[in-house]
Design an enzyme around this catalytic site. Structure first.
Site, PDB file in Angstrom:
ATOM      1  N   HIS A   2       0.848  -1.198   0.000  1.00 20.06           N
ATOM      2  CA  HIS A   2       0.000   0.000   0.000  1.00 20.06           C
ATOM      3  C   HIS A   2       0.884   1.249   0.000  1.00 20.06           C
ATOM      4  CE1 HIS A   2       0.640  -0.635   4.426  1.00 20.06           C
ATOM      5  NE2 HIS A   2       0.831   0.673   4.372  1.00 20.06           N
TER       6      HIS A   2
HETATM    7  P1  TYD Z   1      -1.882  -4.332   7.721  1.00 18.77           P
HETATM    8  O1  TYD Z   1      -2.192  -2.963   7.199  1.00 18.77           O
HETATM    9  O2  TYD Z   1      -2.413  -5.496   6.965  1.00 18.77           O
HETATM   10  O3  TYD Z   1      -0.307  -4.488   7.877  1.00 18.77           O
HETATM   11  P2  TYD Z   1       0.821  -4.387   6.734  1.00 18.77           P
HETATM   12  O4  TYD Z   1       0.656  -3.052   6.081  1.00 18.77           O
HETATM   13  O5  TYD Z   1       2.104  -4.496   7.502  1.00 18.77           O
HETATM   14  O6  TYD Z   1       0.669  -5.497   5.773  1.00 18.77           O
HETATM   15  O7  TYD Z   1      -2.369  -4.378   9.222  1.00 18.77           O
HETATM   16  C1  TYD Z   1      -2.759  -5.582   9.875  1.00 18.77           C
HETATM   17  C2  TYD Z   1      -3.976  -5.306  10.741  1.00 18.77           C
HETATM   18  O8  TYD Z   1      -3.658  -4.387  11.778  1.00 18.77           O
HETATM   19  C3  TYD Z   1      -5.126  -4.717   9.952  1.00 18.77           C
HETATM   20  O9  TYD Z   1      -6.320  -5.310  10.442  1.00 18.77           O
HETATM   21  C4  TYD Z   1      -5.106  -3.249  10.321  1.00 18.77           C
HETATM   22  C5  TYD Z   1      -4.541  -3.262  11.722  1.00 18.77           C
HETATM   23  N1  TYD Z   1      -3.775  -2.071  12.083  1.00 18.77           N
HETATM   24  C6  TYD Z   1      -4.202  -1.278  13.129  1.00 18.77           C
HETATM   25  O10 TYD Z   1      -5.260  -1.526  13.760  1.00 18.77           O
HETATM   26  N2  TYD Z   1      -3.474  -0.185  13.482  1.00 18.77           N
HETATM   27  C7  TYD Z   1      -2.333   0.134  12.844  1.00 18.77           C
HETATM   28  O11 TYD Z   1      -1.681   1.140  13.207  1.00 18.77           O
HETATM   29  C8  TYD Z   1      -1.879  -0.685  11.743  1.00 18.77           C
HETATM   30  C9  TYD Z   1      -0.623  -0.366  10.991  1.00 18.77           C
HETATM   31  C10 TYD Z   1      -2.635  -1.787  11.410  1.00 18.77           C
END
Ligand code: TYD
Length: 143
Positions: A56
């Site tokens: 992303h």
């Molecule tokens: P995700 O965005 O999939 O992680 P990455 O970008 O590393 O692949 O995040 C995993 C889960 O955690 C998703 O359900 C969103 C949640 N999340 C939060 O609640 N707070 C945060 O600050 C972040 C980064 C993720």
């Protein structure tokens, strides 16, 4: 087809370890040794081998990533240039800001990736579709 060229220069911050006979300590202070006030801290750990995550860009978020344990790699892509950066030391911070697509991979089993951010978690700040990201980056680069 991805037409990004290599060459995005990653911004790395070197933190000053406070070491003595007991070991090492690094302090990170918002707007002192990183370029923003910290509103959010999260960390990624226990990564399954060969996993790749991220995929992303953010519309408006500044982050600094530190591999406080182990190592991992970042692919950074601004739509025109790409760069792969390895984080392998707790005294190095990778600044990620602007419209940049990121993917994290090659996590060592002991990797703990600490991320400091200047905003609270906001799902609406994410661009998770690569074509949408390329369109947004093109618009931005044309300005
Ligand atoms: P995700 O965005 O999939 O992680 P990455 O970008 O590393 O692949 O995040 C995993 C889960 O955690 C998703 O359900 C969103 C949640 N999340 C939060 O609640 N707070 C945060 O600050 C972040 C980064 C993720």
């Amino acid at each position: 087809m991805n037409v990004a060229k290599p060459g995005l220069s990653p911004q790395i911050i070197s933190f000053q370890p406070r070491g003595d006979h007991r070991g090492s300590l690094i302090a990170i202070e918002g707007s002192k040794n990183i370029p923003f006030d910290i509103k959010r801290v999260y960390y990624i750990y226990g990564n399954v081998s060969d996993v790749r995550r991220g995929f992303h860009a953010h519309k408006d978020l500044r982050q600094v990533a530190v591999a406080v344990s182990g190592s991992c790699k970042f692919l950074l892509d601004d739509g025109e240039n790409k760069s792969v950066v390895e984080l392998a030391s707790p005294d190095k911070g990778l600044v990620i800001q602007g419209l940049v697509w990121r993917e994290m991979f090659d996590f060592s089993p002991d990797c703990v990736l600490l991320v400091l951010a200047d905003e609270y978690y906001d799902e609406s700040d994410y661009i998770c579709d690569y074509s949408e990201f390329l369109r947004a980056a093109k618009l931005k680069n044309e300005k």
